[in-house]
Enzyme design. Structure first.
Site, short mmCIF file in Angstrom:
data_model
loop_
_atom_site.label_atom_id
_atom_site.label_comp_id
_atom_site.label_asym_id
_atom_site.label_seq_id
_atom_site.Cartn_x
_atom_site.Cartn_y
_atom_site.Cartn_z
N CYS A 114 37.46 14.17 -3.29
CA CYS A 114 37.96 13.12 -3.42
C CYS A 114 39.16 13.24 -3.84
O CYS A 114 40.46 12.17 -3.68
CB CYS A 114 37.43 11.74 -4.28
SG CYS A 114 35.53 12.37 -3.38
N HIS A 250 41.70 5.40 -4.39
CA HIS A 250 40.02 6.49 -4.07
C HIS A 250 38.88 5.35 -3.52
O HIS A 250 38.57 4.28 -4.59
CB HIS A 250 39.95 7.43 -4.44
CG HIS A 250 38.80 7.66 -3.66
ND1 HIS A 250 38.25 8.30 -2.29
CD2 HIS A 250 37.13 8.17 -4.30
CE1 HIS A 250 36.95 8.56 -2.17
NE2 HIS A 250 36.64 9.03 -4.07
N ASN A 280 32.41 6.25 1.11
CA ASN A 280 34.01 6.70 0.75
C ASN A 280 34.00 7.87 1.44
O ASN A 280 33.26 9.36 1.61
CB ASN A 280 32.95 7.78 -0.70
CG ASN A 280 33.84 8.56 -1.48
OD1 ASN A 280 34.49 9.03 -0.60
ND2 ASN A 280 33.29 8.88 -3.00
#
Length: 323
Positions: A114, A250, A280
């Site tokens: 990520c 993020h 996500n």
């Protein structure tokens, strides 16, 4: 004069299939209220059968090139952040290179889960600052739907697929925080925490594997580390939180986003949030949010932005840039 890596174009791509929270009620002991309350996610996009990470990355890259008014022949390098490449090798970046018809320069993948886009942006900035490239496509693209355990309600509802891209160009600045472009970066990792978030497959097992996560532990590390790296990057850039126009984090979990903003003493009105629509998307989430934020009219030329991410590894980092 200082050579800066300036954003001259951005774009994104989302698969056509939209998966609402209610779809998971058919197979899991969960519901829309449970998912929203714990993550802020309402829907996400899943890649179609046969749709690959490199194809989505190429689509986002084309839109960034179009936005910048540039041709692929103007690009010197492609840096692609992904944890879900089409194949073990060659890199997905070289597949994008071929798909775009780019026969010059070089292309490579970055794998920091990520945090991948922050790492990719930092590397692209280094290529430009050192004079190795004048224009670099920086892409984040993922098909996390292919590595989910569909029996694990704690993880499979959180992730989605997509891609986002920025085109960076070398431009001269005065060496002050008023310059456009990347002003500072901060990268970190700590392999002691690898068991908190990982995929239980790979060359050693001969399987693709599925994502495993200790959500509570990841959350505990996330807010503290994201705020710390953002503060470090701001200090290096010579700016403070009061100077920041937008935080583009993020997009993992609304509670992490809110907790980090609070630690930075920044109101949520100055945070670009897309997690509700995308879930996500790992390395794709920051460039997706930048592109969507620009489309919404939130991000404008001259705005000062801090972006930060944390992912498996653990790996985390931040970038301060002026749009």
């Amino acid at each position: 004069m200082t050579l800066r890596a300036v954003v001259i174009g951005c774009g994104h791509y989302l698969p056509s299939r939209v998966v609402e929270n209610a779809e998971f009620e058919k197979t899991l002991d969960t519901d829309d209220t449970w998912i929203r309350s714990r993550s802020g996610i309402e829907r996400r996009h899943f890649a179609a059968e046969g749709e690959t990470t490199s194809q989505m990355a190429a689509a986002a890259a084309r839109r960034a090139l179009e936005d910048a008014g540039r041709d692929i022949s103007d690009v010197d390098a492609i840096v692609l952040a992904t944890s879900t490449p089409d194949l073990t090798f060659p890199s997905a970046a070289t597949m994008v290179q071929a798909e775009l018809g780019m026969q010059q320069g070089f292309a490579f993948d970055i794998q920091a889960v990520c945090a991948g886009f922050v790492y990719a942006l930092s590397n692209a900035n280094g290529l430009i600052a050192s004079g190795q490239a004048k224009r670099v496509l920086v892409i984040g693209a993922e098909t996390f739907s292919r590595i989910m355990d569909w029996t694990d309600r704690a993880t499979c509802v959180l992730f989605g697929d997509g891609a986002g891209a920025l085109l960076l160009e070398a431009q001269e600045g005065d060496g002050t925080p008023a310059d456009r472009g990347v002003l500072s970066t901060d990268l970190n990792s700590d392999g002691r925490y690898r068991d908190l978030l990982y995929v239980d497959g790979g060359v050693s097992t001969g399987t693709t594997g599925q994502l495993r996560m200790q959500g509570n532990q990841v959350f505990r590390h996330a807010v503290e580390k994201l705020a710390a790296t953002a503060n470090t990057a701001m200090e290096r850039a010579g700016v403070t939180a009061d100077d920041i126009d937008w935080v583009v984090p993020h997009q993992a979990n609304i509670r992490i986003i809110q907790g980090t903003a609070k630690k930075l003493n920044l109101p949520m009105e100055r945070v670009v949030v897309t997690v509700q629509d995308h879930g996500n998307t790992s390395a794709a989430s920051i460039p997706l949010a930048l592109s969507v934020g620009r489309e919404r009219g939130q991000i404008k030329q001259g705005d000062l932005i801090v972006t930060e991410a944390i992912g498996g590894g653990l790996a985390w980092g931040a970038v301060v840039l002026r749009w």
